[in-house]
Each structure stands twice: as structure tokens, then as C-alpha cells.
Design a protein around this motif. Structure first.
Motif, PDB file in Angstrom:
ATOM      1  N   LEU A   1       0.794  -1.228   0.000  1.00  0.00           N
ATOM      2  CA  LEU A   1       0.000   0.000   0.000  1.00  0.00           C
ATOM      3  C   LEU A   1       0.829   1.282   0.000  1.00  0.00           C
TER       4      LEU A   1
ATOM      5  N   LYS B   1      -6.422   0.809   9.143  1.00  0.00           N
ATOM      6  CA  LYS B   1      -7.329   1.240   8.055  1.00  0.00           C
ATOM      7  C   LYS B   1      -7.125   0.354   6.827  1.00  0.00           C
ATOM      8  N   ASP B   2      -5.854   0.089   6.513  1.00  0.00           N
ATOM      9  CA  ASP B   2      -5.537  -0.744   5.342  1.00  0.00           C
ATOM     10  C   ASP B   2      -6.065  -2.168   5.517  1.00  0.00           C
TER      11      ASP B   2
ATOM     12  N   PHE C   1      -9.821  -2.250   5.000  1.00  0.00           N
ATOM     13  CA  PHE C   1     -10.059  -2.154   3.553  1.00  0.00           C
ATOM     14  C   PHE C   1      -9.791  -3.498   2.875  1.00  0.00           C
TER      15      PHE C   1
ATOM     16  N   GLU D   1     -12.340  -6.091   0.850  1.00  0.00           N
ATOM     17  CA  GLU D   1     -12.130  -6.375  -0.572  1.00  0.00           C
ATOM     18  C   GLU D   1     -11.800  -7.845  -0.840  1.00  0.00           C
TER      19      GLU D   1
ATOM     20  N   ARG E   1      -8.212  -1.142  -4.993  1.00  0.00           N
ATOM     21  CA  ARG E   1      -9.526  -1.782  -5.203  1.00  0.00           C
ATOM     22  C   ARG E   1      -9.671  -2.204  -6.669  1.00  0.00           C
TER      23      ARG E   1
ATOM     24  N   ASP F   1      -3.206   4.083  -3.462  1.00  0.00           N
ATOM     25  CA  ASP F   1      -4.236   4.370  -2.470  1.00  0.00           C
ATOM     26  C   ASP F   1      -5.339   3.308  -2.559  1.00  0.00           C
ATOM     27  N   HIS F   2      -6.308   3.385  -1.663  1.00  0.00           N
ATOM     28  CA  HIS F   2      -7.354   2.362  -1.600  1.00  0.00           C
ATOM     29  C   HIS F   2      -8.128   2.242  -2.912  1.00  0.00           C
ATOM     30  N   GLU F   3      -8.397   3.375  -3.538  1.00  0.00           N
ATOM     31  CA  GLU F   3      -9.181   3.357  -4.781  1.00  0.00           C
ATOM     32  C   GLU F   3      -8.432   2.604  -5.878  1.00  0.00           C
TER      33      GLU F   3
END
Length: 476
Positions: free
Chosen positions: A37, A176-177, A180, A184, A46, A41-43
Motif C-alpha cells: 500500500l 485502516k488498510d 479495507f 475487498e 480496489r 491508495d485504496h481506490e
């Protein structure tokens, strides 16, 4: 066609974060994708996960996804000019005060730094390129004499091999990661800077709290403390990564190959898969061909029966991502073909100091049977992955056709050396359907007429980690 036993892990990043490249990497032989990560980023990540799952379906295969938590990497702060030049013999102040750095002051972002270092402790900067030694400590200010100089720029890493750090290996960002990643549907989570078994147990608790049932924990061995607590960490984790980057700073570089051997041996002893990582084909970040030493490093890991070998920057930011995977595949196949001529499984006393359990005795004996009868494959049924890991731990030179009723387990089997996963219906009893399964393997040209296969399973069925039967069949 030879089946490659050693698995390949590739790190996704800017150079490989497109559906086309992901498809090419899977076609070339990637078994597991590592999501780091710090590369997205998360987006973005994903999207990567979505593309992996799409290509997995397209190709009717199983791909594991490993989320790598960054952990508490200690870094220096920012400098007025963006960097400073450190000279050998120079004395400079390192401080935890919130100040901008300059030619006489290095800010450190780890607030307990001044409390946890001691006079005489070594300090390494920027992945070990620069180094110094602590000479004096006064409040938040630590005086350091520079031993190896060079340019130190903003936010470079700092390693303290002699200090006993209390930094929590699971940071707020990691939490947070993790949340997420579980949402997912990642299959595995790697924990950086592990110090003890407690760290693993804590992460496991957090994974369950987030609803990540069955998600496996990979312990990254990259601290001196982890090497000292190796056995308890191996027992607590589901798999191990030899993270040679930070490890090569925390301990002497010449010790790294020896520690790698220890980790591989400990993994085999406790039936835990081991990934060998870092700089395996580093020069291919820029160059289309690796160095001879790099190919030898990959071949050595294969000869040492690592479960998986990993690419980091080579596929994340490198110019030749697909070619790097190709080099790994070719090296593994060539090395395994050589090993198949002479390699015997590990001696039983490597595993058993006392009387073995029935599971351990049967899975080890199945391996001996393969050698004795020159069998071409092993066939198992596994629910929790335990049977697969135990059968693989003596390092047989044949594929382990692993039937499971769990999609998550099929993906996780990608980390086990030699395991070839197949998804079957839950009510299938391996021994009642063995002829059908062998016919399917024959139709896929994975076995041929006259081949002997060794089957191992448990009766009664559906008991995790229960193996008490060995049976031998000849392919009709």
C-alpha cells in the motif's frame, strides 16, 4: 509438460497496475499478487483486486492476493533544502523535537527514539547506505558520529539494529488498510517488523474482528528480534517471508543467507510455507536481462525448496515486469528438473524429535511411498490447508493435486510448494470418487496411463488436519 513446484509472488505497482499487465503476469506464471500500500491508495488497489478476480475467472484459475501492511518504518523528517550531506567523522544531532532539519540537525519521526537508543548503538540510514554510532544522549537530542557519509534526503528510513524498540508493529494506517483489505476479500495479510508471536496473535484477532475468517497471516522476518524469536513466530503464523531488505541492515549481510536457511528449515519443520523475497532480480528494474548472480540467487532458493519466490520493485516499478516473471519461471523449471534426478525428501529426524502424531507420520510416509514407488503425483483432499502443508513439508519432487471445497482455500494453496488446487463439491469423498478424479487429471494431461499416484486423506471425512489413510493407484 512439467508442473512448476515453486510458486511466484509478484508485487503490483505503477508499472503493473493495469488489467492487461495483470493478465500477462498471470499468463506468464504468477500465483500470488502482493499489494504494497505504499504503491497505491485504496481506490487504485480496489481496481487492482477487481482486475485480478476478473482475469482469474477468465482463465479458470486460482490466484492468491497478499496484502502487505507497511508497519512502523522509522523515518527521518524533512530538511530545509530537501537533503543534507553527511561526512565521515562528523558529529550531528538527531532529535525528536518537531523541527526542520539542516546541516547540523536531523529530525526523527519516531517519538521514543531518544528513549530507546543507547550510547554505542549503531544507526543505519537510507537502507543502510549511510551509518553512524550514538555518542551522547541529552533529553530529546542524540549526538551521532557519522561512520559512512553521503546524502540524506527527506523521509529516508532509519534502522536501529542494537535497540530494543517498543514501536507497535500495527500502526493506525495499517488498521485502516487491514479493514479495507478484508472488505475487498484479500486472502493473506503480511505483517511487517514482527517481533514476537504476540504480534501475530494480535493481528489475527483484528482480522477476525473485521470478519476475515480464514485469512492467513504471513510474518515478515526483518528484525533482529524476530530472528531471536524465530521458532515462536513460525509456530504462530500461517506462513513466513524472508524480508531480506531490512533484515540485511538489522543483522550483518553475511548472516542473511544463514538466517534464510534457518527460516526455511524452521518452516519445513512446522509445515509453514516460506517466501524468499527482496532483490531477487533487482537489476531487471532497469535492464532486460538479469545478472548471473541474481539467477543463481533464484536457483538457490528453489534448490533450498522455498515455497515461493517474490518479485518486488521488479514488477511494481520495473520496466520489464513480465520478462522478470519469465526469468523466474524458467529458472525454477530448469532447477527443479535437475533436482528431480537426485533430490530425496528430508530425513524423518529433521521433523520428529519424539513420536510423531498420526497426521505427521502418515503425511511423511506418503512422501516416502512416492520415492519408493516412483509415483508421479500425490492426491489429497484438504479443508483447512493443514494436510496440504504437511504433505508438502518434506519437499517432494512431484505435484500435490489438492482437492478442496473452499474457493478461499484453493487460492491460499497457491502459497504451498507443489500444491495444484482443484475446487470440488463439498460432499465429495475423495476415496469414493477417486477414479473420477484421476480420469479428470488424465484428461487435463496432468497424469498419463501407467503413472502411479499416492493418495492421502482422512476417514472419517471433514475433520480438519486429520490424515490417516495412504492409498496407491495406477492410472488406467
Amino acid at each position: 509438460m512439467a508442473i512448476r513446484l515453486t510458486k511466484i509472488v509478484a508485487t503490483l505497482g505503477p508499472a503493473s497496475g493495469s488489467k492487461t499487465v495483470i493478465r500477462n503476469l498471470i499468463a506468464k506464471g504468477v500465483n500470488i499478487f502482493r499489494l504494497n500500500l505504499s504503491h497505491g491508495d485504496h481506490e487504485t488497489v480496489r481496481k487492482w483486486i477487481h482486475w485480478i478476480r476478473e482475469v482469474e475467472k477468465e482463465r479458470h484459475t486460482f490466484i492468491g492476493i497478499l496484502l502487505d501492511l507497511q508497519g512502523p518504518k522509522i523515518r527521518v523528517g524533512k530538511f530545509e533544502q530537501g537533503s543534507i550531506l553527511l561526512k565521515r567523522g562528523q558529529r550531528i544531532i538527531f532529535t525528536t523535537e518537531k523541527k526542520m532539519g539542516d546541516s547540523s540537525l536531523v529530525p526523527v519521526q519516531y517519538l521514543r527514539f531518544h528513549k530507546e537508543v543507547g550510547v554505542g548503538n549503531r544507526i543505519y540510514l537510507d537502507d543502510g547506505k549511510l551509518s553512524g554510532v550514538v555518542k551522547n544522549i541529552s533529553g530529546q537530542r542524540v549526538e551521532v558520529e557519522i561512520l559512512v557519509g553521503g546524502t540524506l534526503s527527506d523521509h529516508k528510513g532509519l534502522n536501529l539494529p542494537d535497540a530494543s524498540l517498543s514501536a507497535d508493529p500495527i500502526t493506525a494506517k495499517d488498521k485502516k488498510d487491514l479493514k479495507f483489505g478484508i472488505q475487498e476479500g484479500v486472502d493473506m495479510v503480511a505483517l511487517s517488523f514482527v517481533g514476537s508471536a504476540k504480534d501475530i496473535q494480535r493481528l489475527r484477532g483484528m482480522i477476525l474482528k473485521e470478519g476475515g475468517k480464514g485469512v492467513e497471516v504471513i510474518a515478515k522476518i526483518e528484525r533482529k528480534q524476530a530472528v531471536e524469536n524465530l521458532e515462536e513466530i513460525v509456530q504462530a503464523a500461517d506462513g513466513i517471508m524472508v524480508a531480506r531488505g531490512d533484515l540485511g541492515i538489522e543483522i550483518s549481510l553475511t548472516e542473511v543467507p544463514v538466517v534464510q536457511q534457518r527460516i526455511l528449515r524452521e518452516g519445513a519443520k512446522h509445515s509453514k510455507p516460506v517466501i524468499v523475497a527482496t532483490q531477487m532480480l533487482e537489476s531487471m528494474i532497469e535492464n532486460p536481462r538479469p545478472t548471473r548472480a541474481e539467477v543463481s540467487d533464484v536457483a538457490s532458493a528453489v534448490m533450498d525448496c522455498a515455497d515461493a519466490i517474490m518479485l518486488s520493485g521488479e514488477t511494481a516499478v520495473g520496466k520489464h515486469a513480465t520478462d522478470a516473471v519469465g526469468v523466474m519461471v524458467e529458472t525454477a523449471l530448469t532447477t527443479e528438473a535437475y533436482m528431480a534426478e537426485s533430490k530425496m525428501i528430508e530425513p524423518w529426524n529433521r521433523f520428529f524429535k519424539e513420536d510423531p502424531s498420526i497426521n505427521a507420520g502418515i503425511t511423511y510416509s506418503a512422501n516416502r511411498m512416492v520415492e519408493l514407488l516412483h509415483a508421479k503425483a500425490m492426491i489429497i483432499f484438504t479443508l483447512s490447508g493443514g494436510t496440504a502443508k504437511m504433505v508438502a513439508s518434506p519437499k517432494p519432487m512431484v505435484p500435490i493435486f489438492s482437492f478442496t471445497s473452499s474457493l478461499q482455500r484453493a487460492r491460499l494453496l497457491n502459497l504451498v510448494r507443489g500444491a495444484v488446487p482443484f475446487l470440488v463439491e463439498e460432499d465429495r469423498h475423495l476415496l469414493l470418487h477417486i477414479e473420477e478424479l484421476i480420469t479428470m487429471l488424465k484428461n487435463k494431461r496432468l497424469v498419463k496411463k501407467g503413472d502411479r499416484v499416492v493418495i492421502t486423506t482422512g476417514i472419517p471425512v471433514n475433520i480438519p488436519n486429520w490424515t490417516n489413510v495412504i492409498r496407491v493407484e495406477e492410472v488406467p
